[in-house]
Scaffold this motif. Structure first.
Motif, PDB file in Angstrom:
ATOM      1  N   UNK A  48      21.575  -5.413  -6.747  1.00  0.00           N
ATOM      2  CA  UNK A  48      21.384  -6.011  -5.427  1.00  0.00           C
ATOM      3  C   UNK A  48      22.586  -5.643  -4.562  1.00  0.00           C
ATOM      4  N   UNK A  49      22.413  -5.744  -3.264  1.00  0.00           N
ATOM      5  CA  UNK A  49      23.486  -5.399  -2.338  1.00  0.00           C
ATOM      6  C   UNK A  49      24.505  -6.538  -2.250  1.00  0.00           C
ATOM      7  N   UNK A  50      25.758  -6.224  -1.917  1.00  0.00           N
ATOM      8  CA  UNK A  50      26.768  -7.281  -1.782  1.00  0.00           C
ATOM      9  C   UNK A  50      26.354  -8.381  -0.806  1.00  0.00           C
ATOM     10  N   UNK A  51      25.703  -8.005   0.308  1.00  0.00           N
ATOM     11  CA  UNK A  51      25.300  -9.034   1.273  1.00  0.00           C
ATOM     12  C   UNK A  51      24.256  -9.964   0.664  1.00  0.00           C
ATOM     13  N   UNK A  52      23.398  -9.436  -0.199  1.00  0.00           N
ATOM     14  CA  UNK A  52      22.392 -10.273  -0.847  1.00  0.00           C
ATOM     15  C   UNK A  52      23.047 -11.212  -1.856  1.00  0.00           C
TER      16      UNK A  52
END
Length: 537
Positions: free
Chosen positions: A483-487
């Motif tokens: 998953x992305x860091x923002x997620x």
């Protein structure tokens, strides 16, 4: 829209950034509906705007390139960015150059001089006027002038405005200050003052200025020649150390650069020079002063050095950048090195008092940073791409830089923790109570692999660690996670109820960031900007 989202319930904010199905998206794919671009490592990140990238270039430079881009490629990319900024708002670009250079926020002045040369060559009339006015503020010493001239000469011809700008660099300095610059920095970058003067043709603001120009071009002196030139000639003629010391005592403005090489091994010469040396020169010449025997344990010279390196106000006035302290500490600790001045190999026994002074000076060079008292997690990217020299400085990798910057925040924040990560969490046992060089050695021994910048948030959630601010030190080339860091951050916010913030500290002058520019709880800052720790606070 940014203002409206603050009034939406937390769960709504937490969902933003997930896929249409509400599921996490691997970093090898872009998040649907969000403006992400492919990064150099095969993942997807957010692209910073031109002004952010320009700021990164001015502070970090591109010397030595990065793990993913060679020096030439990275320099061309950043010059293209600077040209776009000049086209969009030339005076604003010049003002940013002047601001960062004047405040000493960058380890090196080279990028500022390069962009100023581009402004003088590529800008419109308003931009070239701003560049002309900024030149003496950005090119503060003779070396800077030669660097600017070398850059601008490759870009354009010597028209009236350029001649006037360079002439003013000479003409608007007092004769005594100009004499110091012309004697201390006689030639650099393949240029000498003789060459520059013959191109810009300054009239000579005073008789002393005219005499200085005559000395630079024809080596003649007369009654109008400033006293420092006469002192320089007396020092050059000194056949032995006592005669050289006498000249140094008679003319306090003489510097170590003006001393004949044959006398620079004498402790008596350095003892005479030490009280008058600028802080940058003092830091650079610590190995020489130790090798010659002046700096020894419990010596008065060691005490003087410690006192001067601990003077916060003096460090700020001298624009001593913390990276200079870090480089000096790393080099001095080794006990061996080649002197840039004479090229000689030197071996010395490091003095603990000096090492401690450099360590303390590193923190002092950042100025006063106000603590927030927030629960702060300092997360260091120790992946393979971070094991790369920053700004081509030997021994100073991006990983070491990350650790050094994190220590500044840790030193003032009472509620902090350290973690390290690559494509997995890595054990990290460091503390601001350790000396900086010890911490750097520990970090450089860390394992490394791919990059997953979502791990600090996932780890804190799994371990039930209450974090109010995640500070992630990285090159932004994240690609390995599910998953992305923002997620991961938004999942942390949703499941803990803590509206945690994320600060991405970028350590390479590329165009990528893990911080969502549309999330007011995320911030992208430039690594080793002296303003960064206070900005994070």
């Amino acid at each position: 829209m940014n203002y409206i989202k603050h009034y939406l319930p937390a769960p709504f904010n937490a969902i933003r950034g997930l896929s249409v199905s509400g599921q996490p998206v691997p970093q090898s794919e872009p998040i649907p509906g969000m403006h992400q671009v492919p990064n150099s490592a095969g993942g997807y990140s957010f692209a910073v705007d031109d002004w952010t990238r320009l700021r990164r270039f001015l502070i970090l430079g591109s010397e030595g390139g990065s793990y993913y881009a060679g020096e030439r490629e990275l320099t061309v990319q950043n010059c293209d960015t600077a040209i776009r900024c000049l086209a969009a708002d030339g005076p604003r670009t010049v003002a940013l150059v002047e601001e960062i250079s004047q405040a000493g926020r960058a380890p090196k002045n080279d990028p500022a001089l390069m962009v100023l040369a581009l402004a003088m060559s590529q800008g419109d009339v308003a931009t070239r006027t701003a560049a002309e006015q900024a030149l003496p503020k950005v090119a503060r010493i003779g070396t800077h002038l030669f660097q600017f001239v070398e850059s601008v000469d490759a870009l354009r011809g010597w028209g009236r405005r350029l001649k006037r700008a360079v002439s003013n660099w000479y003409e608007k300095r007092g004769a005594d200050k100009l004499a110091l610059q012309m004697l201390k920095y006689q030639q650099r970058e393949g240029w000498a003052h003789r060459d520059v003067l013959r191109l810009c043709h300054p009239a000579g603001a005073t008789a002393a200025h005219k005499a200085l120009y005559a000395f630079a071009t024809h080596k003649v002196v007369n009654s109008d020649t400033p006293a420092l030139v006469h002192g320089y000639l007396e020092l050059q003629a000194a056949s032995d150390v006592p005669s050289a010391v006498l000249a140094l005592e008679r003319f306090p403005g003489l510097t170590w650069e003006m001393v004949p090489t044959k006398h620079l091994t004498s402790p008596l010469i350095w003892e005479t020079l030490l009280p008058r040396m600028g802080l940058t020169a003092l830091i650079r010449k610590l190995p020489v002063m130790t090798t010659c025997g002046l700096v020894k344990p419990l010596s008065s010279a060691a005490r003087t050095i410690a006192e001067r390196l601990g003077n916060v106000e003096a460090l700020r006035e001298a624009r001593v950048h913390p990276l200079q302290m870090l480089v000096a500490l790393t080099a001095y600790k080794t006990g061996r090195g080649r002197d840039r001045g004479d090229g000689n190999q030197r071996i010395w026994e490091p003095v603990a008092q000096v090492l401690d002074a450099l360590d303390a000076g590193f923190y002092a060079a950042f100025g006063n940073v106000e603590p927030t008292g927030k629960q702060t997690l300092l997360a260091l990217d120790v992946s393979g791409s971070m094991d790369y020299n920053m700004s081509a400085l030997p021994g100073i990798t991006c990983r070491v830089t990350a650790a050094a910057m994190a220590l500044v925040t840790a030193a003032v924040e009472p509620n902090h923790g350290f973690v390290a990560f690559c494509d997995r969490m890595v054990p990290l046992d460091i503390s601001p109570r350790q000396r900086l060089d010890d911490v750097c050695r520990v970090v450089d021994r860390s394992d490394y692999g791919g990059t997953d910048c979502s791990l600090p948030m996932k780890w804190a959630l799994a371990e039930s660690i209450p974090v109010e601010t995640f500070v992630v030190y990285t090159d932004g080339e994240s690609w390995a996670g599910d998953r992305h860091p923002v997620q991961a951050l938004r999942e942390y916010r949703e499941r803990t109820g803590i509206q945690a913030k994320l600060v991405a500290v970028s350590l390479v002058a590329n165009q990528f960031t893990i911080a969502d520019p549309n999330d007011a709880g995320m911030l992208d800052v430039v690594g080793f900007d002296t303003a960064a720790p206070q900005l994070i606070s």
